[in-house]
Design a protein around this motif. Structure first.
Motif, PDB file in Angstrom:
ATOM      1  N   PHE A 121       0.834  -1.208   0.000  1.00 18.59           N
ATOM      2  CA  PHE A 121       0.000   0.000   0.000  1.00 18.59           C
ATOM      3  C   PHE A 121       0.867   1.256   0.000  1.00 18.59           C
ATOM      4  O   PHE A 121       1.959   1.276   0.555  1.00 18.59           O
ATOM      5  CB  PHE A 121      -0.888   0.047   1.252  1.00 18.59           C
ATOM      6  CG  PHE A 121      -2.188  -0.687   1.124  1.00 18.59           C
ATOM      7  CD1 PHE A 121      -3.189  -0.232   0.283  1.00 18.59           C
ATOM      8  CD2 PHE A 121      -2.411  -1.830   1.875  1.00 18.59           C
ATOM      9  CE1 PHE A 121      -4.394  -0.899   0.186  1.00 18.59           C
ATOM     10  CE2 PHE A 121      -3.616  -2.508   1.789  1.00 18.59           C
ATOM     11  CZ  PHE A 121      -4.616  -2.044   0.937  1.00 18.59           C
ATOM     12  N   LYS A 122       0.303   2.314  -0.599  1.00 21.04           N
ATOM     13  CA  LYS A 122       0.839   3.659  -0.451  1.00 21.04           C
ATOM     14  C   LYS A 122      -0.303   4.599  -0.073  1.00 21.04           C
ATOM     15  O   LYS A 122      -1.438   4.414  -0.513  1.00 21.04           O
ATOM     16  CB  LYS A 122       1.490   4.155  -1.750  1.00 21.04           C
ATOM     17  CG  LYS A 122       2.880   3.592  -2.029  1.00 21.04           C
ATOM     18  CD  LYS A 122       3.493   4.272  -3.242  1.00 21.04           C
ATOM     19  CE  LYS A 122       4.915   3.783  -3.489  1.00 21.04           C
ATOM     20  NZ  LYS A 122       5.544   4.492  -4.652  1.00 21.04           N
ATOM     21  N   ILE A 123       0.031   5.600   0.747  1.00 20.19           N
ATOM     22  CA  ILE A 123      -0.913   6.659   1.105  1.00 20.19           C
ATOM     23  C   ILE A 123      -0.308   7.973   0.641  1.00 20.19           C
ATOM     24  O   ILE A 123       0.781   8.343   1.078  1.00 20.19           O
ATOM     25  CB  ILE A 123      -1.192   6.701   2.622  1.00 20.19           C
ATOM     26  CG1 ILE A 123      -1.779   5.371   3.102  1.00 20.19           C
ATOM     27  CG2 ILE A 123      -2.142   7.833   2.964  1.00 20.19           C
ATOM     28  CD1 ILE A 123      -0.782   4.447   3.715  1.00 20.19           C
ATOM     29  N   ASP A 124      -0.996   8.632  -0.275  1.00 20.91           N
ATOM     30  CA  ASP A 124      -0.510   9.894  -0.847  1.00 20.91           C
ATOM     31  C   ASP A 124       0.900   9.736  -1.430  1.00 20.91           C
ATOM     32  O   ASP A 124       1.764  10.602  -1.276  1.00 20.91           O
ATOM     33  CB  ASP A 124      -0.523  11.004   0.208  1.00 20.91           C
ATOM     34  CG  ASP A 124      -1.924  11.280   0.728  1.00 20.91           C
ATOM     35  OD1 ASP A 124      -2.880  11.178  -0.058  1.00 20.91           O
ATOM     36  OD2 ASP A 124      -2.064  11.591   1.928  1.00 20.91           O
ATOM     37  N   CYS A 128       3.506   3.424   4.248  1.00 20.21           N
ATOM     38  CA  CYS A 128       3.271   3.651   5.672  1.00 20.21           C
ATOM     39  C   CYS A 128       4.591   3.508   6.451  1.00 20.21           C
ATOM     40  O   CYS A 128       5.422   2.645   6.150  1.00 20.21           O
ATOM     41  CB  CYS A 128       2.251   2.642   6.191  1.00 20.21           C
ATOM     42  SG  CYS A 128       1.835   2.859   7.938  1.00 20.21           S
ATOM     43  N   SER A 129       4.768   4.370   7.448  1.00 17.84           N
ATOM     44  CA  SER A 129       5.969   4.280   8.294  1.00 17.84           C
ATOM     45  C   SER A 129       5.623   4.077   9.764  1.00 17.84           C
ATOM     46  O   SER A 129       6.484   3.757  10.567  1.00 17.84           O
ATOM     47  CB  SER A 129       6.809   5.550   8.134  1.00 17.84           C
ATOM     48  OG  SER A 129       6.073   6.688   8.548  1.00 17.84           O
ATOM     49  N   THR A 155      -2.642  -1.508   9.525  1.00 14.19           N
ATOM     50  CA  THR A 155      -3.100  -0.203  10.002  1.00 14.19           C
ATOM     51  C   THR A 155      -1.976   0.809   9.858  1.00 14.19           C
ATOM     52  O   THR A 155      -0.789   0.463   9.893  1.00 14.19           O
ATOM     53  CB  THR A 155      -3.536  -0.268  11.475  1.00 14.19           C
ATOM     54  OG1 THR A 155      -2.468  -0.814  12.259  1.00 14.19           O
ATOM     55  CG2 THR A 155      -4.775  -1.120  11.640  1.00 14.19           C
ATOM     56  N   CYS A 156      -2.356   2.072   9.723  1.00 17.35           N
ATOM     57  CA  CYS A 156      -1.351   3.111   9.490  1.00 17.35           C
ATOM     58  C   CYS A 156      -1.827   4.442  10.063  1.00 17.35           C
ATOM     59  O   CYS A 156      -3.004   4.807   9.923  1.00 17.35           O
ATOM     60  CB  CYS A 156      -1.099   3.257   7.985  1.00 17.35           C
ATOM     61  SG  CYS A 156       0.264   4.386   7.592  1.00 17.35           S
ATOM     62  N   THR A 157      -0.905   5.164  10.699  1.00 17.42           N
ATOM     63  CA  THR A 157      -1.208   6.505  11.187  1.00 17.42           C
ATOM     64  C   THR A 157      -0.300   7.576  10.582  1.00 17.42           C
ATOM     65  O   THR A 157      -0.608   8.764  10.671  1.00 17.42           O
ATOM     66  CB  THR A 157      -1.066   6.583  12.719  1.00 17.42           C
ATOM     67  OG1 THR A 157       0.268   6.217  13.099  1.00 17.42           O
ATOM     68  CG2 THR A 157      -2.061   5.638  13.395  1.00 17.42           C
ATOM     69  N   ALA A 158       0.819   7.142   9.947  1.00 19.54           N
ATOM     70  CA  ALA A 158       1.739   8.144   9.411  1.00 19.54           C
ATOM     71  C   ALA A 158       2.587   7.557   8.295  1.00 19.54           C
ATOM     72  O   ALA A 158       2.844   6.354   8.243  1.00 19.54           O
ATOM     73  CB  ALA A 158       2.642   8.692  10.511  1.00 19.54           C
ATOM     74  N   THR A 159       3.036   8.440   7.394  1.00 15.45           N
ATOM     75  CA  THR A 159       4.019   8.096   6.368  1.00 15.45           C
ATOM     76  C   THR A 159       5.266   8.940   6.629  1.00 15.45           C
ATOM     77  O   THR A 159       5.348   9.653   7.635  1.00 15.45           O
ATOM     78  CB  THR A 159       3.474   8.383   4.962  1.00 15.45           C
ATOM     79  OG1 THR A 159       3.333   9.813   4.796  1.00 15.45           O
ATOM     80  CG2 THR A 159       2.119   7.719   4.739  1.00 15.45           C
ATOM     81  N   SER A 160       6.220   8.898   5.712  1.00 15.56           N
ATOM     82  CA  SER A 160       7.425   9.711   5.883  1.00 15.56           C
ATOM     83  C   SER A 160       7.114  11.204   5.852  1.00 15.56           C
ATOM     84  O   SER A 160       7.925  12.020   6.292  1.00 15.56           O
ATOM     85  CB  SER A 160       8.426   9.369   4.783  1.00 15.56           C
ATOM     86  OG  SER A 160       7.865   9.603   3.498  1.00 15.56           O
TER      87      SER A 160
END
Length: 200
Positions: A121-124, A128-129, A155-160
């Protein structure tokens, strides 16, 4: 009444006059205006502090009835792309201090001698980090030509780029392989769910 009688008593009147003189004397004191200003400042500060605490409590509270949720399906879902973006959707995250739970379900295949394909997955545009990347891998030694069911879930709350806040986000599924295949004649399924906590 008895109260009127007491107040009207000469002794009571004398007490009132004495108290009035004391109040007048206090008001005439040089420090009196400063005390009044300080009291007003304290009252104002208390009001501002109360509002800040209320705003902070609201911003950190998760409203269960206001969570974003979206599902996507496509059939047939076969895709012979070896490297790149398999699917991209737009998701509206309704709250600031929440996380995302992402799920992609499909059939996958890697067909090459001693190689592994990766789905993620990628978000924007970023992986995910926090807490970590969301991916699955399939290793193949070219002895069998298999399309296997797979679930990509995390689950994810933040990326780089930082915390994934409230607003519009692009959620995408990607592949990196030598001779990969995604989907088959079954339905592929993508689910995006906003969650109140990572323990949900």
């Amino acid at each position: 009444s008895s109260l009127t009688t007491r107040v009207a008593h000469p002794a009571s009147a004398a007490v009132i006059r004495r108290l009035e003189k004391e109040v007048a004397s206090l008001k005439a004191h040089p420090a009196f205006p400063a005390v009044i200003r300080l009291e007003k400042e304290v009252t104002s500060l208390k009001a501002r502090t109360s509002k800040i605490q209320s705003d902070m409590a609201t911003s950190h509270r998760c409203l269960w009835d206001q969570l974003g949720y979206k599902t996507y399906t496509w059939r047939p879902s076969y895709n012979g792309l070896d490297n790149g973006q398999l699917r991209s959707v737009t998701f509206i995250k309704k709250q600031q201090n929440t996380g995302l739970r992402l799920l992609y379900s499909s059939n996958i295949r890697e067909y090459h001698e001693r190689i592994a394909g990766r789905w993620y997955f990628k978000i924007d545009g970023q992986e995910c980090s926090k807490p970590t990347k969301i991916d699955v891998m399939m290793y193949h030694d070219r002895t069998n030509y298999l399309h296997i069911p797979a679930v990509l879930l995390g689950t994810c709350t933040a990326t780089s780029r930082g915390h994934i806040g409230k607003g519009r986000h692009t959620i995408s599924v990607h592949i990196k392989s030598r001779n990969g295949y995604s989907g088959w004649f079954s339905t592929s399924f993508l689910e995006i769910k906003e969650i109140c906590s990572m323990n949900q």
